[in-house]
Design a protein around this motif. Structure first.
Motif, PDB file in Angstrom:
ATOM      1  N   ARG A   1      55.411 131.975  95.731  1.00  0.00           N
ATOM      2  CA  ARG A   1      55.684 130.950  94.723  1.00  0.00           C
ATOM      3  C   ARG A   1      55.091 129.609  95.156  1.00  0.00           C
ATOM      4  O   ARG A   1      54.432 128.916  94.371  1.00  0.00           O
ATOM      5  N   GLN A   2      55.300 129.247  96.415  1.00  0.00           N
ATOM      6  CA  GLN A   2      54.777 127.968  96.911  1.00  0.00           C
ATOM      7  C   GLN A   2      53.248 127.955  96.902  1.00  0.00           C
ATOM      8  O   GLN A   2      52.623 126.983  96.468  1.00  0.00           O
ATOM      9  N   LEU A   3      52.649 129.048  97.380  1.00  0.00           N
ATOM     10  CA  LEU A   3      51.189 129.119  97.428  1.00  0.00           C
ATOM     11  C   LEU A   3      50.591 129.132  96.023  1.00  0.00           C
ATOM     12  O   LEU A   3      49.545 128.520  95.776  1.00  0.00           O
ATOM     13  N   GLY A   4      51.250 129.851  95.113  1.00  0.00           N
ATOM     14  CA  GLY A   4      50.762 129.903  93.743  1.00  0.00           C
ATOM     15  C   GLY A   4      50.715 128.521  93.116  1.00  0.00           C
ATOM     16  O   GLY A   4      49.729 128.138  92.475  1.00  0.00           O
ATOM     17  N   ARG A   5      51.769 127.744  93.313  1.00  0.00           N
ATOM     18  CA  ARG A   5      51.799 126.398  92.753  1.00  0.00           C
ATOM     19  C   ARG A   5      50.725 125.525  93.396  1.00  0.00           C
ATOM     20  O   ARG A   5      50.070 124.728  92.714  1.00  0.00           O
ATOM     21  N   MET A   6      50.530 125.676  94.718  1.00  0.00           N
ATOM     22  CA  MET A   6      49.482 124.913  95.408  1.00  0.00           C
ATOM     23  C   MET A   6      48.105 125.245  94.848  1.00  0.00           C
ATOM     24  O   MET A   6      47.223 124.385  94.783  1.00  0.00           O
ATOM     25  N   ALA A   7      47.917 126.507  94.445  1.00  0.00           N
ATOM     26  CA  ALA A   7      46.621 126.969  93.935  1.00  0.00           C
ATOM     27  C   ALA A   7      46.460 126.739  92.437  1.00  0.00           C
ATOM     28  O   ALA A   7      45.454 127.147  91.849  1.00  0.00           O
ATOM     29  N   GLY A   8      47.446 126.106  91.808  1.00  0.00           N
ATOM     30  CA  GLY A   8      47.365 125.837  90.376  1.00  0.00           C
ATOM     31  C   GLY A   8      47.665 127.046  89.513  1.00  0.00           C
ATOM     32  O   GLY A   8      47.255 127.101  88.348  1.00  0.00           O
TER      33      GLY A   8
END
Length: 276
Positions: free
Chosen positions: A118-125
């Motif tokens: 979830r955190q990485l997905g948000r960082m990647a847009g």
């Protein structure tokens, strides 16, 4: 009969989802979905509601206030996050016993992977909730292989100890002419998950494939980070083991990754508490 068809035919009772979870899944791609109406249905399923409230109240999901009822959950975490929790509760509740599998360890890894994804997905847009769901489900194919072919599942597990995700999939192909990524993606299709989640499950072990989506890269990285967290590795060691090419696909900065890893150490303890 194809290897995939043979595997699914060998499972006497394919796990299924409660009706309200099925409708929550269908709503993922429907911007006009009446989530409020689905929440009303959720209140009628006491068992599922109890699992949802337990997760909503956990430090794992970042709860800051006591959630006493489903309506409170909507207020505290929002409708979209509640939908994700309902789906997660349905997925984990679909598998109550799998011979030869430590389900507590299995779901601990899935929950940590989901939280990191979830955190990485948000960082990647990308959609954080889609990344969370794909992260939670990324190894469901392993459970289905063990349900269909318990002896082969145990043999594969023994052969694959300490091997990479890609090596696991390759050994499964040798034994079964299919692997857990294909099987998990097919289950996601049967459960009517969005194509982006199906694709993430199918390609997370091979995220540099031409047709692999950014979500597959996110889940691949999140799963590796989860393994590192479970082994109590330092952030720099975890990052050193990640593929630069995969990181580049989703434009993830290594400095920000170290922060995500350190912040995610609490996910492991919280997941253990949730599953105790």
């Amino acid at each position: 009969m194809t290897p995939m068809e043979r595997l699914f035919a060998s499972i006497p009772n394919l796990p299924s989802m409660p009706k309200v979870v099925q409708e929550m899944i269908a709503s993922l791609e429907d911007e006009d979905a009446d989530i409020g109406g689905l929440v009303k249905q959720l209140r009628q399923d006491q068992s599922l509601s109890a699992r949802v409230l337990r997760l909503a109240n956990s430090s794992y999901y970042g709860a800051s206030h006591k959630v006493g009822a489903i309506d409170d959950a909507v207020t505290v975490i929002g409708l979209n996050a509640l939908r994700t929790i309902v789906i997660a509760s349905g997925v984990t509740g679909a598998f109550t016993k799998v011979p030869g599998i430590d389900l507590q360890a299995f779901w601990r890894h899935g929950m940590v992977t989901a939280g990191v994804a979830r955190q990485l997905g948000r960082m990647a847009g990308l959609s954080g909730e889609f990344a969370y769901t794909a992260g939670l489900m990324h190894r469901l194919g392993v459970l289905l292989i063990d349900l269909a072919f318990p002896e082969k599942g145990r043999q594969i597990a023994a052969d694959c100890k300490d091997l990479s995700i890609a090596e696991l999939a390759a050994i499964e192909q040798l034994h079964l002419q299919t692997d857990h990524t294909e099987v998990g993606a097919e289950l996601a299709r049967l459960w009517h998950f969005p194509a982006v989640i199906q694709s993430a499950l199918r390609w997370y072990a091979d995220p540099l494939h031409d047709v692999a989506s950014p979500h597959a890269s996110v889940v691949h990285i999140a799963a590796q980070i989860a393994f590192g967290l479970e082994h109590e590795d330092a952030a720099d060691k975890i990052i050193a083991d990640l593929s630069p090419a995969v990181l580049e696909r989703v434009v993830l900065d290594k400095d920000r990754l170290a922060e995500v890893i350190d912040n995610s150490r609490e996910l492991l303890a919280s997941a253990n508490q949730m599953l105790a």
